[in-house]
Design a protein around this motif. Structure first.
Motif, PDB file in Angstrom:
ATOM      1  N   VAL A   1     -11.545  -3.978   1.912  1.00 30.20           N
ATOM      2  CA  VAL A   1     -10.568  -4.991   1.527  1.00 30.20           C
ATOM      3  C   VAL A   1     -11.261  -6.336   1.348  1.00 30.20           C
ATOM      4  O   VAL A   1     -11.002  -7.071   0.388  1.00 30.20           O
ATOM      5  CB  VAL A   1      -9.426  -5.087   2.571  1.00 30.20           C
ATOM      6  CG1 VAL A   1      -8.569  -6.321   2.355  1.00 30.20           C
ATOM      7  CG2 VAL A   1      -8.576  -3.833   2.524  1.00 30.20           C
ATOM      8  N   ARG A   2     -12.179  -6.646   2.239  1.00 32.25           N
ATOM      9  CA  ARG A   2     -12.924  -7.919   2.155  1.00 32.25           C
ATOM     10  C   ARG A   2     -13.759  -7.965   0.881  1.00 32.25           C
ATOM     11  O   ARG A   2     -13.815  -8.982   0.194  1.00 32.25           O
ATOM     12  CB  ARG A   2     -13.804  -8.062   3.400  1.00 32.25           C
ATOM     13  CG  ARG A   2     -14.687  -9.266   3.429  1.00 32.25           C
ATOM     14  CD  ARG A   2     -13.895 -10.553   3.612  1.00 32.25           C
ATOM     15  NE  ARG A   2     -14.786 -11.671   3.677  1.00 32.25           N
ATOM     16  CZ  ARG A   2     -15.211 -12.352   2.614  1.00 32.25           C
ATOM     17  NH1 ARG A   2     -14.818 -12.019   1.423  1.00 32.25           N
ATOM     18  NH2 ARG A   2     -16.025 -13.368   2.750  1.00 32.25           N
TER      19      ARG A   2
ATOM     20  N   ALA B   1      -7.014  -9.880  -4.414  1.00 34.48           N
ATOM     21  CA  ALA B   1      -6.305  -8.687  -3.966  1.00 34.48           C
ATOM     22  C   ALA B   1      -5.418  -8.976  -2.760  1.00 34.48           C
ATOM     23  O   ALA B   1      -4.422  -8.303  -2.552  1.00 34.48           O
ATOM     24  CB  ALA B   1      -7.296  -7.585  -3.620  1.00 34.48           C
ATOM     25  N   LEU B   2      -5.756  -9.985  -1.995  1.00 34.22           N
ATOM     26  CA  LEU B   2      -4.994 -10.283  -0.789  1.00 34.22           C
ATOM     27  C   LEU B   2      -3.865 -11.286  -1.016  1.00 34.22           C
ATOM     28  O   LEU B   2      -2.902 -11.308  -0.275  1.00 34.22           O
ATOM     29  CB  LEU B   2      -5.931 -10.846   0.291  1.00 34.22           C
ATOM     30  CG  LEU B   2      -7.067  -9.937   0.719  1.00 34.22           C
ATOM     31  CD1 LEU B   2      -7.974 -10.679   1.699  1.00 34.22           C
ATOM     32  CD2 LEU B   2      -6.537  -8.679   1.347  1.00 34.22           C
ATOM     33  N   GLY B   3      -3.990 -12.109  -2.036  1.00 30.65           N
ATOM     34  CA  GLY B   3      -3.082 -13.224  -2.187  1.00 30.65           C
ATOM     35  C   GLY B   3      -1.751 -12.921  -2.827  1.00 30.65           C
ATOM     36  O   GLY B   3      -0.739 -13.495  -2.454  1.00 30.65           O
ATOM     37  N   GLN B   4      -1.699 -12.053  -3.792  1.00 32.00           N
ATOM     38  CA  GLN B   4      -0.489 -11.806  -4.544  1.00 32.00           C
ATOM     39  C   GLN B   4      -0.129 -10.329  -4.400  1.00 32.00           C
ATOM     40  O   GLN B   4      -0.916  -9.470  -4.743  1.00 32.00           O
ATOM     41  CB  GLN B   4      -0.736 -12.110  -6.018  1.00 32.00           C
ATOM     42  CG  GLN B   4      -1.434 -13.429  -6.266  1.00 32.00           C
ATOM     43  CD  GLN B   4      -0.473 -14.577  -6.421  1.00 32.00           C
ATOM     44  OE1 GLN B   4       0.630 -14.371  -6.889  1.00 32.00           O
ATOM     45  NE2 GLN B   4      -0.882 -15.750  -6.029  1.00 32.00           N
ATOM     46  N   VAL B   5       1.053 -10.052  -3.910  1.00 33.97           N
ATOM     47  CA  VAL B   5       1.460  -8.669  -3.745  1.00 33.97           C
ATOM     48  C   VAL B   5       2.281  -8.260  -4.964  1.00 33.97           C
ATOM     49  O   VAL B   5       3.374  -8.764  -5.184  1.00 33.97           O
ATOM     50  CB  VAL B   5       2.267  -8.461  -2.447  1.00 33.97           C
ATOM     51  CG1 VAL B   5       2.710  -7.030  -2.312  1.00 33.97           C
ATOM     52  CG2 VAL B   5       1.434  -8.868  -1.243  1.00 33.97           C
TER      53      VAL B   5
ATOM     54  N   ASP C   1      -0.144  -3.393  -5.876  1.00 35.31           N
ATOM     55  CA  ASP C   1      -0.690  -3.591  -4.539  1.00 35.31           C
ATOM     56  C   ASP C   1       0.075  -2.782  -3.499  1.00 35.31           C
ATOM     57  O   ASP C   1      -0.514  -2.216  -2.583  1.00 35.31           O
ATOM     58  CB  ASP C   1      -0.665  -5.079  -4.161  1.00 35.31           C
ATOM     59  CG  ASP C   1      -1.526  -5.923  -5.079  1.00 35.31           C
ATOM     60  OD1 ASP C   1      -2.578  -5.438  -5.511  1.00 35.31           O
ATOM     61  OD2 ASP C   1      -1.130  -7.062  -5.370  1.00 35.31           O
ATOM     62  N   VAL C   2       1.395  -2.729  -3.638  1.00 37.56           N
ATOM     63  CA  VAL C   2       2.215  -1.930  -2.720  1.00 37.56           C
ATOM     64  C   VAL C   2       1.819  -0.458  -2.833  1.00 37.56           C
ATOM     65  O   VAL C   2       1.642   0.232  -1.824  1.00 37.56           O
ATOM     66  CB  VAL C   2       3.724  -2.128  -2.999  1.00 37.56           C
ATOM     67  CG1 VAL C   2       4.558  -1.166  -2.172  1.00 37.56           C
ATOM     68  CG2 VAL C   2       4.123  -3.568  -2.719  1.00 37.56           C
ATOM     69  N   LEU C   3       1.661   0.000  -4.066  1.00 38.67           N
ATOM     70  CA  LEU C   3       1.226   1.374  -4.290  1.00 38.67           C
ATOM     71  C   LEU C   3      -0.136   1.626  -3.643  1.00 38.67           C
ATOM     72  O   LEU C   3      -0.341   2.646  -2.977  1.00 38.67           O
ATOM     73  CB  LEU C   3       1.174   1.679  -5.792  1.00 38.67           C
ATOM     74  CG  LEU C   3       0.713   3.082  -6.179  1.00 38.67           C
ATOM     75  CD1 LEU C   3       1.675   4.132  -5.638  1.00 38.67           C
ATOM     76  CD2 LEU C   3       0.596   3.191  -7.690  1.00 38.67           C
ATOM     77  N   LEU C   4      -1.054   0.696  -3.814  1.00 37.62           N
ATOM     78  CA  LEU C   4      -2.380   0.834  -3.209  1.00 37.62           C
ATOM     79  C   LEU C   4      -2.283   0.929  -1.692  1.00 37.62           C
ATOM     80  O   LEU C   4      -2.944   1.768  -1.069  1.00 37.62           O
ATOM     81  CB  LEU C   4      -3.276  -0.344  -3.603  1.00 37.62           C
ATOM     82  CG  LEU C   4      -4.652  -0.367  -2.950  1.00 37.62           C
ATOM     83  CD1 LEU C   4      -5.493   0.827  -3.411  1.00 37.62           C
ATOM     84  CD2 LEU C   4      -5.356  -1.673  -3.237  1.00 37.62           C
TER      85      LEU C   4
END
Length: 160
Positions: A29-30, A36-40, A44-47
């Protein structure tokens, strides 16, 4: 009912599996970047759902007991608490785990190469400008991509 609390492997193997999976997924994730972390988004939910499913077997192995699931949940929560505790007390660990803000615009100049590297679209940058009442990039004193993926815009002072 007697299998409800019967573990299919030693208790310490659950903890070891949780630590390894947590560390590897945190690293992935890092490495995936701040965007990838800022906007859902729906993607992203699927991931997140698929990632949880993908690591399930790595965590549980063949165990399906209630005790095994609870032990894993407790281990993951403690690991997450521990990472938060360490990053709150060590600037070096905070930078390593969470990263640092990145300058994406300064003095009215947008750094397109930084946007591409950080996987931020021009449309996302434009949204952040509008939220700060900036009509164009020439009105931006400083724009930062924060460690949580949000874009902070500092507009130029009106007297400039």
């Amino acid at each position: 009912m007697p299998d409800l609390f019967a573990l299919a492997m030693p208790w310490w193997e659950f903890i070891l599996r949780a630590v390894v999976v947590y560390a590897v997924v945190l690293g992935m994730v890092r490495l995936s970047g701040k965007r990838a972390l800022g906007q859902v988004t729906p993607f992203d939910v699927l991931l997140i759902v698929l990632l949880g499913n993908a690591v399930q077997n790595a965590l549980l192995g063949t165990d399906t007991s209630l005790a095994g699931g609870l032990l894993l949940a407790a281990t993951l929560i403690l690991l997450n608490y521990g990472v938060g505790w360490i990053t709150a007390r060590s600037r070096r660990m905070e930078r390593l785990i969470e990263g640092e803000p990145v300058v994406i615009a300064r003095n009215g100049k947008l750094f397109d190469s930084v946007l591409r590297r950080e996987l931020v679209s021009r449309a996302d940058f434009d949204v952040a400008m509008r939220q700060q009442s900036c009509i164009g990039v020439e009105e931006v004193e400083l724009a930062l991509l924060e460690t949580n993926g949000h874009i902070t815009i500092i507009p130029k002072r009106k007297d400039e």
